[in-house]
Design a protein around this motif. Structure first.
Motif, PDB file in Angstrom:
ATOM      1  N   UNK A 177       0.804  -1.218   0.000  1.00 24.33           N
ATOM      2  CA  UNK A 177       0.000   0.000   0.000  1.00 24.33           C
ATOM      3  C   UNK A 177       0.844   1.280   0.000  1.00 24.33           C
ATOM      4  N   UNK A 178       2.146   1.132  -0.016  1.00 25.27           N
ATOM      5  CA  UNK A 178       3.022   2.304  -0.072  1.00 25.27           C
ATOM      6  C   UNK A 178       3.060   2.810  -1.510  1.00 25.27           C
ATOM      7  N   UNK A 179       2.777   4.069  -1.687  1.00 23.19           N
ATOM      8  CA  UNK A 179       2.822   4.668  -3.024  1.00 23.19           C
ATOM      9  C   UNK A 179       4.247   4.565  -3.571  1.00 23.19           C
ATOM     10  N   UNK A 180       4.377   4.060  -4.761  1.00 21.23           N
ATOM     11  CA  UNK A 180       5.685   3.952  -5.390  1.00 21.23           C
ATOM     12  C   UNK A 180       6.351   2.602  -5.196  1.00 21.23           C
ATOM     13  N   UNK A 181       5.800   1.756  -4.313  1.00 21.49           N
ATOM     14  CA  UNK A 181       6.381   0.421  -4.158  1.00 21.49           C
ATOM     15  C   UNK A 181       6.070  -0.368  -5.430  1.00 21.49           C
ATOM     16  N   UNK A 228      12.251  -3.708  -7.044  1.00 19.87           N
ATOM     17  CA  UNK A 228      12.154  -3.770  -5.574  1.00 19.87           C
ATOM     18  C   UNK A 228      13.500  -3.399  -4.948  1.00 19.87           C
ATOM     19  N   UNK A 229      14.596  -3.970  -5.470  1.00 21.61           N
ATOM     20  CA  UNK A 229      15.909  -3.659  -4.908  1.00 21.61           C
ATOM     21  C   UNK A 229      16.283  -2.197  -5.158  1.00 21.61           C
ATOM     22  N   UNK A 230      15.874  -1.655  -6.284  1.00 19.71           N
ATOM     23  CA  UNK A 230      16.102  -0.231  -6.558  1.00 19.71           C
ATOM     24  C   UNK A 230      15.284   0.618  -5.586  1.00 19.71           C
ATOM     25  N   UNK A 231      14.054   0.218  -5.324  1.00 25.50           N
ATOM     26  CA  UNK A 231      13.194   0.926  -4.370  1.00 25.50           C
ATOM     27  C   UNK A 231      13.839   0.904  -2.981  1.00 25.50           C
ATOM     28  N   UNK A 232      14.377  -0.249  -2.589  1.00 23.50           N
ATOM     29  CA  UNK A 232      15.055  -0.354  -1.286  1.00 23.50           C
ATOM     30  C   UNK A 232      16.214   0.626  -1.239  1.00 23.50           C
ATOM     31  N   UNK A 233      17.012   0.629  -2.292  1.00 30.88           N
ATOM     32  CA  UNK A 233      18.181   1.522  -2.346  1.00 30.88           C
ATOM     33  C   UNK A 233      17.753   2.995  -2.239  1.00 30.88           C
ATOM     34  N   UNK A 234      16.713   3.352  -2.962  1.00 31.54           N
ATOM     35  CA  UNK A 234      16.265   4.748  -2.988  1.00 31.54           C
ATOM     36  C   UNK A 234      15.524   5.177  -1.730  1.00 31.54           C
ATOM     37  N   UNK A 235      15.043   4.223  -0.961  1.00 30.33           N
ATOM     38  CA  UNK A 235      14.239   4.559   0.207  1.00 30.33           C
ATOM     39  C   UNK A 235      14.901   4.209   1.536  1.00 30.33           C
ATOM     40  N   UNK A 236      16.173   3.887   1.476  1.00 33.16           N
ATOM     41  CA  UNK A 236      16.922   3.583   2.691  1.00 33.16           C
ATOM     42  C   UNK A 236      17.669   4.827   3.142  1.00 33.16           C
TER      43      UNK A 236
END
Length: 103
Positions: free
Chosen positions: A74-78, A93-101
């Protein structure tokens, strides 16, 4: 100080400078090799997962509960795969983790 003593001093200084440059070159090689090996290891870790992740994969990657995985959806952008329920593109997903850590 004679001419020979001055020449010897210059030769010693040149040799010291050469040794310092060699030490710097070796250190750069060491750092580059360590960075390369870390990149290879990171790539192995990321690519051990299938191209499309499941909820179980996310649970293992994030080391979290089913409830938390459900909240991620439910997170926008996930990143989600729009054509199959509960599938997530691995690389995104791994790019999202990198960008949101936050470090």
């Amino acid at each position: 100080m004679g001419k020979k003593d001055g020449t010897n001093q210059i030769n010693i200084e040149v040799k010291i400078a050469e040794l310092e440059l060699e030490l710097i070159r070796l250190k750069i090689e060491q750092v580059a090799e360590e960075a390369f090996l870390q990149g290879v290891e990171d790539g192995k870790q990321q690519h051990k997962w299938p191209p499309m992740l499941t909820n179980s994969d996310l649970k293992e990657i994030f080391q979290c509960s089913d409830t938390v995985v459900h909240q991620f959806k439910h997170i926008s952008g996930f990143p989600k795969f729009p054509y199959i329920k509960a599938r997530y593109p691995r690389d995104e997903v791994f790019e999202w983790i990198k960008n949101n850590t936050k470090y």
